[in-house]
Design a protein around this motif. Sequence first.
Motif, PDB file in Angstrom:
ATOM      1  N   GLY A 172      11.439  -8.740  18.047  1.00 13.74           N
ATOM      2  CA  GLY A 172      11.415  -8.420  16.625  1.00 13.74           C
ATOM      3  C   GLY A 172      10.969  -9.587  15.773  1.00 13.74           C
ATOM      4  O   GLY A 172      10.245  -9.413  14.777  1.00 13.74           O
ATOM      5  N   ILE A 173      11.386 -10.803  16.133  1.00 14.01           N
ATOM      6  CA  ILE A 173      10.981 -11.996  15.379  1.00 14.01           C
ATOM      7  C   ILE A 173       9.470 -12.159  15.404  1.00 14.01           C
ATOM      8  O   ILE A 173       8.828 -12.403  14.371  1.00 14.01           O
ATOM      9  CB  ILE A 173      11.674 -13.250  15.947  1.00 14.01           C
ATOM     10  N   VAL A 174       8.878 -12.011  16.583  1.00 12.79           N
ATOM     11  CA  VAL A 174       7.426 -12.176  16.695  1.00 12.79           C
ATOM     12  C   VAL A 174       6.704 -11.102  15.892  1.00 12.79           C
ATOM     13  O   VAL A 174       5.749 -11.383  15.153  1.00 12.79           O
ATOM     14  CB  VAL A 174       6.998 -12.135  18.173  1.00 12.79           C
ATOM     15  N   GLU A 175       7.141  -9.864  16.008  1.00 12.93           N
ATOM     16  CA  GLU A 175       6.477  -8.777  15.290  1.00 12.93           C
ATOM     17  C   GLU A 175       6.587  -8.971  13.774  1.00 12.93           C
ATOM     18  O   GLU A 175       5.607  -8.769  13.041  1.00 12.93           O
ATOM     19  CB  GLU A 175       7.082  -7.440  15.698  1.00 12.93           C
ATOM     20  N   ASP A 176       7.755  -9.365  13.291  1.00 12.90           N
ATOM     21  CA  ASP A 176       7.942  -9.539  11.850  1.00 12.90           C
ATOM     22  C   ASP A 176       7.106 -10.703  11.320  1.00 12.90           C
ATOM     23  O   ASP A 176       6.503 -10.607  10.236  1.00 12.90           O
ATOM     24  CB  ASP A 176       9.417  -9.762  11.531  1.00 12.90           C
ATOM     25  N   THR A 177       7.074 -11.802  12.044  1.00 13.97           N
ATOM     26  CA  THR A 177       6.315 -12.955  11.564  1.00 13.97           C
ATOM     27  C   THR A 177       4.811 -12.687  11.615  1.00 13.97           C
ATOM     28  O   THR A 177       4.065 -13.165  10.752  1.00 13.97           O
ATOM     29  CB  THR A 177       6.653 -14.215  12.384  1.00 13.97           C
ATOM     30  N   VAL A 178       4.365 -11.924  12.603  1.00 10.61           N
ATOM     31  CA  VAL A 178       2.943 -11.556  12.645  1.00 10.61           C
ATOM     32  C   VAL A 178       2.589 -10.723  11.414  1.00 10.61           C
ATOM     33  O   VAL A 178       1.524 -10.902  10.800  1.00 10.61           O
ATOM     34  CB  VAL A 178       2.620 -10.790  13.941  1.00 10.61           C
ATOM     35  N   ARG A 179       3.472  -9.827  11.016  1.00  8.93           N
ATOM     36  CA  ARG A 179       3.225  -9.030   9.808  1.00  8.93           C
ATOM     37  C   ARG A 179       3.140  -9.926   8.568  1.00  8.93           C
ATOM     38  O   ARG A 179       2.299  -9.707   7.686  1.00  8.93           O
ATOM     39  CB  ARG A 179       4.330  -7.989   9.631  1.00  8.93           C
ATOM     40  N   LEU A 180       4.017 -10.925   8.487  1.00 12.04           N
ATOM     41  CA  LEU A 180       3.943 -11.857   7.361  1.00 12.04           C
ATOM     42  C   LEU A 180       2.620 -12.613   7.360  1.00 12.04           C
ATOM     43  O   LEU A 180       2.014 -12.828   6.298  1.00 12.04           O
ATOM     44  CB  LEU A 180       5.114 -12.842   7.426  1.00 12.04           C
ATOM     45  N   GLY A 181       2.174 -13.026   8.543  1.00 13.42           N
ATOM     46  CA  GLY A 181       0.895 -13.731   8.630  1.00 13.42           C
ATOM     47  C   GLY A 181      -0.271 -12.859   8.209  1.00 13.42           C
ATOM     48  O   GLY A 181      -1.187 -13.321   7.507  1.00 13.42           O
ATOM     49  N   VAL A 182      -0.270 -11.593   8.619  1.00 16.88           N
ATOM     50  CA  VAL A 182      -1.340 -10.669   8.223  1.00 16.88           C
ATOM     51  C   VAL A 182      -1.331 -10.465   6.710  1.00 16.88           C
ATOM     52  O   VAL A 182      -2.385 -10.418   6.070  1.00 16.88           O
ATOM     53  CB  VAL A 182      -1.179  -9.329   8.963  1.00 16.88           C
ATOM     54  N   TYR A 183      -0.141 -10.349   6.138  1.00 17.42           N
ATOM     55  CA  TYR A 183      -0.012 -10.200   4.680  1.00 17.42           C
ATOM     56  C   TYR A 183      -0.619 -11.404   3.966  1.00 17.42           C
ATOM     57  O   TYR A 183      -1.398 -11.262   3.006  1.00 17.42           O
ATOM     58  CB  TYR A 183       1.467 -10.039   4.334  1.00 17.42           C
ATOM     59  N   ALA A 184      -0.287 -12.605   4.445  1.00 12.72           N
ATOM     60  CA  ALA A 184      -0.823 -13.815   3.819  1.00 12.72           C
ATOM     61  C   ALA A 184      -2.337 -13.893   3.968  1.00 12.72           C
ATOM     62  O   ALA A 184      -3.055 -14.230   3.008  1.00 12.72           O
ATOM     63  CB  ALA A 184      -0.162 -15.046   4.433  1.00 12.72           C
ATOM     64  N   MET A 185      -2.860 -13.582   5.152  1.00 12.93           N
ATOM     65  CA  MET A 185      -4.308 -13.634   5.360  1.00 12.93           C
ATOM     66  C   MET A 185      -5.026 -12.604   4.498  1.00 12.93           C
ATOM     67  O   MET A 185      -6.119 -12.868   3.979  1.00 12.93           O
ATOM     68  CB  MET A 185      -4.631 -13.410   6.843  1.00 12.93           C
ATOM     69  N   ARG A 186      -4.426 -11.433   4.332  1.00 10.42           N
ATOM     70  CA  ARG A 186      -5.044 -10.397   3.505  1.00 10.42           C
ATOM     71  C   ARG A 186      -5.164 -10.863   2.054  1.00 10.42           C
ATOM     72  O   ARG A 186      -6.203 -10.684   1.417  1.00 10.42           O
ATOM     73  CB  ARG A 186      -4.222  -9.118   3.580  1.00 10.42           C
ATOM     74  N   GLU A 187      -4.101 -11.485   1.539  1.00 12.61           N
ATOM     75  CA  GLU A 187      -4.138 -11.948   0.153  1.00 12.61           C
ATOM     76  C   GLU A 187      -5.121 -13.107  -0.020  1.00 12.61           C
ATOM     77  O   GLU A 187      -5.813 -13.193  -1.043  1.00 12.61           O
ATOM     78  CB  GLU A 187      -2.737 -12.367  -0.290  1.00 12.61           C
ATOM     79  N   MET A 188      -5.197 -14.002   0.967  1.00  9.48           N
ATOM     80  CA  MET A 188      -6.144 -15.108   0.853  1.00  9.48           C
ATOM     81  C   MET A 188      -7.583 -14.616   0.930  1.00  9.48           C
ATOM     82  O   MET A 188      -8.474 -15.141   0.247  1.00  9.48           O
ATOM     83  CB  MET A 188      -5.862 -16.145   1.947  1.00  9.48           C
ATOM     84  N   ALA A 189      -7.842 -13.601   1.772  1.00  5.07           N
ATOM     85  CA  ALA A 189      -9.188 -13.040   1.839  1.00  5.07           C
ATOM     86  C   ALA A 189      -9.565 -12.385   0.513  1.00  5.07           C
ATOM     87  O   ALA A 189     -10.705 -12.511   0.034  1.00  5.07           O
ATOM     88  CB  ALA A 189      -9.269 -12.015   2.978  1.00  5.07           C
ATOM     89  N   ARG A 190      -8.624 -11.703  -0.106  1.00  5.62           N
ATOM     90  CA  ARG A 190      -8.892 -11.090  -1.406  1.00  5.62           C
ATOM     91  C   ARG A 190      -9.158 -12.155  -2.466  1.00  5.62           C
ATOM     92  O   ARG A 190     -10.067 -12.023  -3.282  1.00  5.62           O
ATOM     93  CB  ARG A 190      -7.695 -10.221  -1.822  1.00  5.62           C
ATOM     94  N   GLU A 191      -8.360 -13.234  -2.443  1.00  7.04           N
ATOM     95  CA  GLU A 191      -8.556 -14.328  -3.392  1.00  7.04           C
ATOM     96  C   GLU A 191      -9.914 -14.992  -3.192  1.00  7.04           C
ATOM     97  O   GLU A 191     -10.616 -15.315  -4.167  1.00  7.04           O
ATOM     98  CB  GLU A 191      -7.441 -15.363  -3.223  1.00  7.04           C
ATOM     99  N   ALA A 192     -10.297 -15.197  -1.917  1.00  7.38           N
ATOM    100  CA  ALA A 192     -11.594 -15.817  -1.642  1.00  7.38           C
ATOM    101  C   ALA A 192     -12.738 -14.936  -2.131  1.00  7.38           C
ATOM    102  O   ALA A 192     -13.734 -15.433  -2.677  1.00  7.38           O
ATOM    103  CB  ALA A 192     -11.734 -16.079  -0.145  1.00  7.38           C
ATOM    104  N   GLU A 193     -12.606 -13.629  -1.961  1.00  6.83           N
ATOM    105  CA  GLU A 193     -13.633 -12.712  -2.440  1.00  6.83           C
ATOM    106  C   GLU A 193     -13.714 -12.739  -3.963  1.00  6.83           C
ATOM    107  O   GLU A 193     -14.804 -12.716  -4.550  1.00  6.83           O
ATOM    108  CB  GLU A 193     -13.319 -11.300  -1.953  1.00  6.83           C
ATOM    109  N   HIS A 194     -12.557 -12.814  -4.615  1.00  8.12           N
ATOM    110  CA  HIS A 194     -12.542 -12.892  -6.078  1.00  8.12           C
ATOM    111  C   HIS A 194     -13.228 -14.176  -6.559  1.00  8.12           C
ATOM    112  O   HIS A 194     -14.024 -14.154  -7.509  1.00  8.12           O
ATOM    113  CB  HIS A 194     -11.096 -12.846  -6.590  1.00  8.12           C
ATOM    114  N   ASP A 195     -12.915 -15.298  -5.897  1.00  6.14           N
ATOM    115  CA  ASP A 195     -13.535 -16.565  -6.281  1.00  6.14           C
ATOM    116  C   ASP A 195     -15.043 -16.530  -6.059  1.00  6.14           C
ATOM    117  O   ASP A 195     -15.818 -17.069  -6.867  1.00  6.14           O
ATOM    118  CB  ASP A 195     -12.917 -17.717  -5.491  1.00  6.14           C
TER     119      ASP A 195
END
Length: 234
Positions: free
Chosen positions: A191-214
């Motif tokens: 469960g720890i691995v699955e939850d942290t992977v989801r957090l990482g995907v969330y962070a990468m998704r937001e950074m990709a959106r920010e990079a596209e906006h910039d």
Amino acid sequence: MWVLMELIFLLLAGFVMLALCIAIAWALMVVLRIVAMLGLAAILALAVGLGFAAAGADAGPATLMGVVAFPLAVWMLRRRSAGRSRPFAPAVQDNGLRVSYAGPVESEADAPLGAAWERLAAMVPLENTAPLFEARAACVQLLRVAEHTAIDLEIVACAVFLRRNLPEPAGRNARLWARADAAGRAVLSRGIVEDTVRLGVYAMREMAREAEHDRRADGDDLTALRNHIAARTG
């Protein structure tokens, strides 16, 4: 005598044929399982890419996020399949051999997050810490972006979400870990691995959106500058 030898030969041939059929059936099942897993991972990756495209992202960033989502989906599906077929290896005590996290670390203001990540990593088997480390690196990068922006509310919201929702699971998992047996610890580790992977995907998704906006903002600024130059020099 010859009849007995012929009967023995037929029995041996039958056993060989049976073993061969079992081996072929097992190989086909493995191949079908792999094909099904890759197909499902491809569908999930396509859904992620289409989701970014529907949100207004260009083809490049949307494709990139789909490509990034594919190996993560394969890994998660593989871990689920492995968890059903064999017990999840329990985390071992740290005897100086634990692989240390070598990625970017949190700032002093986010020291509780760093402690939470270390606490979670200590409850994950050595061979399964790589996805957790990748997720931590992505979250650290997002926190650094959030420190320098007050305009992008989604980035700020993601940083707040990480600060509020990472230390608590680390503490709860640690308390359950102290009372759990080997099977219970295996479930917690997974469960720890699955939850942290989801957090990482969330962070990468937001950074990709920010990079596209910039990128779009820089392109608009450049267009305006070129138009200004053309107007002055035309």
